[in-house]
Design an enzyme around this catalytic site. Structure first.
Site, PDB file in Angstrom:
ATOM      1  N   GLU A  87       3.084  -3.477   9.729  1.00 44.63           N
ATOM      2  CA  GLU A  87       3.375  -4.441   8.697  1.00 44.63           C
ATOM      3  C   GLU A  87       4.990  -4.167   8.513  1.00 44.63           C
ATOM      4  O   GLU A  87       5.346  -4.319   7.221  1.00 44.63           O
ATOM      5  CB  GLU A  87       2.628  -4.003   7.420  1.00 44.63           C
ATOM      6  CG  GLU A  87       1.096  -4.515   7.918  1.00 44.63           C
ATOM      7  CD  GLU A  87       0.351  -4.960   6.739  1.00 44.63           C
ATOM      8  OE1 GLU A  87       0.845  -5.184   5.632  1.00 44.63           O
ATOM      9  OE2 GLU A  87      -1.006  -4.958   6.815  1.00 44.63           O
ATOM     10  N   HIS A 144       1.674  -7.634   4.652  1.00 45.29           N
ATOM     11  CA  HIS A 144       2.840  -8.309   5.276  1.00 45.29           C
ATOM     12  C   HIS A 144       2.871  -9.038   6.638  1.00 45.29           C
ATOM     13  O   HIS A 144       2.073  -8.263   7.537  1.00 45.29           O
ATOM     14  CB  HIS A 144       3.960  -7.132   5.154  1.00 45.29           C
ATOM     15  CG  HIS A 144       4.328  -6.382   3.831  1.00 45.29           C
ATOM     16  ND1 HIS A 144       3.221  -5.615   3.441  1.00 45.29           N
ATOM     17  CD2 HIS A 144       5.315  -6.481   3.107  1.00 45.29           C
ATOM     18  CE1 HIS A 144       3.623  -5.231   2.253  1.00 45.29           C
ATOM     19  NE2 HIS A 144       4.848  -5.733   2.175  1.00 45.29           N
ATOM     20  N   LYS A 171      -0.253  -7.878  -3.489  1.00 44.91           N
ATOM     21  CA  LYS A 171       0.871  -8.322  -3.084  1.00 44.91           C
ATOM     22  C   LYS A 171       0.991  -8.754  -1.497  1.00 44.91           C
ATOM     23  O   LYS A 171       0.185  -8.193  -0.698  1.00 44.91           O
ATOM     24  CB  LYS A 171       1.798  -7.032  -3.125  1.00 44.91           C
ATOM     25  CG  LYS A 171       3.319  -7.233  -2.250  1.00 44.91           C
ATOM     26  CD  LYS A 171       4.111  -5.896  -2.106  1.00 44.91           C
ATOM     27  CE  LYS A 171       5.185  -6.271  -1.398  1.00 44.91           C
ATOM     28  NZ  LYS A 171       6.068  -4.838  -0.787  1.00 44.91           N
TER      29      LYS A 171
END
Length: 253
Positions: A87, A144, A171
């Site tokens: 990530e 991510h 997130k």
């Protein structure tokens, strides 16, 4: 929208808060960087311990460095992050070692908040979230994608999944290839912001995504990352530029 307090800052209230990453590779670099970060007056410091390879191999050294950091930064909130290589991190760590490291971060309260990545063993992730809450550590759960922007439904599903697993702050960051990709992320952010009680953090990376880093208040992202010196992600702005840009877009009502 509910708010989340991390030491002395409140996510989800007013302008998006600004975090500055500390990417020091040695204890000396970490301390030097921390002094520069404190001088820049961010809202939060993210300590990227995946850069600190000698520290993550030695728990005693990691804890000692964390204690020195706390003395140095005072009341500045600290988010501790080990970003896995898949990530965007810089250090390869086996799954079991990653999960053990998170437990060390939490039980020693190396920071006020911890980053826990979504895509790991779900049962152990839930246990870590519960452990973090027991130790009064805020959980920022993350995902991510450095290659693309997932579909809007996928982004919304992942952010909602993080909340379901107990994250205080979901997130998601991703890499746009077209302007439409940025709009996809912003639309997903707005939808989830309207649905969830949690503050969110989202951003599109790279040059195309810079607009998403400065317009969080408009679309529903509560934190952005600005650099003092070395950046930790593509498209990251300096803290000075980020702060100025956020003020230009501030909504007063």
């Amino acid at each position: 929208m509910a708010t989340v307090k991390i030491r002395n800052i409140i996510l989800g209230e007013g302008l998006p808060k600004i975090a500055v990453p500390n990417v020091g590779k040695t204890k000396a670099e970490i301390i030097t960087n921390a002094k520069e970060i404190v001088a820049a007056s961010p809202d939060l410091m993210e300590w990227r311990i995946d850069y600190y390879t000698e520290g993550i191999e030695d728990n005693e050294q990691l804890v000692a460095t964390a204690q020195q950091l706390r003395e140095l930064v005072g009341e500045l909130p600290i988010l501790v992050t080990f970003r896995t290589k898949n990530e965007g991190g810089v250090c390869d760590l086996a799954e079991s070692a990653y999960l053990e490291l998170l437990q060390t971060i939490i039980t020693n309260r190396l920071g006020d908040a911890v980053d826990i990545e979504l895509f790991h063993n779900e049962k152990q992730i839930v246990e870590l979230v519960e452990l973090a809450h027991k130790y009064n550590v805020v959980v920022i759960m993350s995902n991510h994608d450095f290659e693309k922007v997932p579909g809007q439904d996928v982004i919304e599903f992942r952010l909602n999944k993080m909340a379901q697993l107990g994250a205080d702050v979901p997130k998601l960051a991703c890499m746009p290839q077209t302007p439409q990709d940025v709009l996809t992320l912003l639309a997903a952010t707005t939808n989830v912001h309207d649905q969830l009680a949690n503050p969110l953090i989202t951003m599109a990376m790279g040059d195309l995504g810079k607009v998403s880093r400065i317009a969080g208040q408009v679309f529903g992202s509560s934190l952005s990352f600005g650099a003092v010196g070395q950046t930790s992600a593509p498209g990251q702005l300096s803290i000075v530029d980020l702060r100025n840009a956020e003020k230009y877009l501030q909504m007063n009502s």
